[in-house]
Design an enzyme around this catalytic site. Sequence first.
Site, short mmCIF file in Angstrom:
data_model
loop_
_atom_site.label_atom_id
_atom_site.label_comp_id
_atom_site.label_asym_id
_atom_site.label_seq_id
_atom_site.Cartn_x
_atom_site.Cartn_y
_atom_site.Cartn_z
CE1 TYR A 1 50.79 22.01 81.86
CE2 TYR A 1 48.74 22.17 82.20
CZ TYR A 1 49.87 22.83 81.93
OH TYR A 1 49.72 24.15 81.69
CG ASP B 1 44.61 31.56 81.20
OD1 ASP B 1 43.67 30.70 81.19
OD2 ASP B 1 45.16 31.75 82.21
CG ASP C 1 46.91 25.65 81.17
OD1 ASP C 1 45.79 26.69 81.38
OD2 ASP C 1 47.60 25.30 82.03
CG ASP D 1 56.58 30.01 68.28
OD1 ASP D 1 55.95 29.42 67.29
OD2 ASP D 1 57.91 30.30 68.02
CE LYS E 1 58.93 26.40 69.24
NZ LYS E 1 58.78 27.81 68.46
#
Length: 388
Positions: free
Chosen positions: A158, A270, A266, A242, A210
């Site tokens: 970000y 959610d 993030d 994942d 990852k």
Amino acid sequence: MMATTAAGSGAGICACGAARTVAVLAGDGIGPEVTAQAVRVLQLAAGLAGVRLTLSPGLIGGQAIDACGEPLPAATLDLCLGADACLLGAVGGPAWDGLAPARRPEAGLLALRKGMGLYANIRPVACHPALAASSPLRPDLVAGADLVVYRELGGGIYYGQPRFTETLPDGGGERAVDTMVYTTPEIERLARLGFAAARSRRGRLTSVDKANVLDCSRLWRRTVQQVAAEYPDVHVDHAYVDSCAMAIVAAPRGFDVLVTGNMFGDILSDLAACIAGSLGMLPSASLGERGGLYEPVHGSAPGIAGQDRANPLGAILSAAMLLDLSLGLHQAAQAVRGAVSRALEDGYRTADISSGRAGERLVGTAEMGEAVAERIPAAWNEMGRNQR
Ligand code: NAD
């Protein structure tokens, strides 16, 4: 600004008898609606603790763009840097979607986090027993789930440079570049907060990356492994983002503390909202070397803005985190959480957490806030009795 200590451990600064300043940035969409209820509850609970709050409103996001042409006016950052804590609603909406990335409302929030030096976003997710049937997941899967995501907030993709979009020659379309960057100290400080939290909870930490694909993630994993040596009493495992997403849905009770980078955190938090029943239930605290920013996890939900339909509990529970972590008012924070539980047990439901069962009372944003506020004095007294 007052330093915030021991992020996530519940330890804070005792502010008993003092006056405190809270910057209130309501923002866009449902932000003002849910923030109004959080403020009402915050003032009430702080008052019971004998603390007078001065609330200072500030502009951010789309409302700031409309008023003064930029998503984070300097006056807002100054206000937040000078306050004991900041309470934020949400930013963004279709009216500003066409603006250049650096001028958009979301850029204001990123700049605020950067300007306040916030690097840890703490997102607790639990299934309240009264809401197990409201989850899109099976009640037997979510019952008893209780985890917290420690999301790195100051770095990662970000913020990494370079980032740009360019037009390719000869009609080749466009090319967009974002950059993911992490350094050892950035990972270490977030990991230490996560380990400290795990120590005070059930002693389990899952680091999410990852590492099978990304260099940043390989550094992340190595660094967390090194920090783990300082916390031999914490059980650590490492998960790819994942498969972790799948496990959060399939077996959420298997998680205690998750530590992860900015983007993965993030997304996963959610996703984890399914456990709590709705995105509208989730609070968050963003902490750094000093100060704190408290905001619900959800966005500005433009589709339901201005209709008294938004769930204010994520914002209200964010106010509880503010009382705990920035003001050190633990009994007041517990009273807010207790009042939320009581309102849910008494059947109060906004539309997003309604299961349509008998005994539920469908209410709007303001009535839910009122239901919580009404239950704070009793919850406060109960907390006081428990502490004696
Ligand atoms: P969103 O969180 O606003 O909404 C996602 C879904 O959840 C929608 O169906 C919405 O109606 C519902 N929802 C969210 N909060 C709710 C609440 N309190 N009560 C009931 N239902 C609720 O995410 P989005 O739709 O992806 O984004 C909308 C805007 O918000 C965009 O402009 C986005 O950039 C912005 N956004 C801001 C933040 C923030 O301010 N921290 C975070 C995420 C998105």
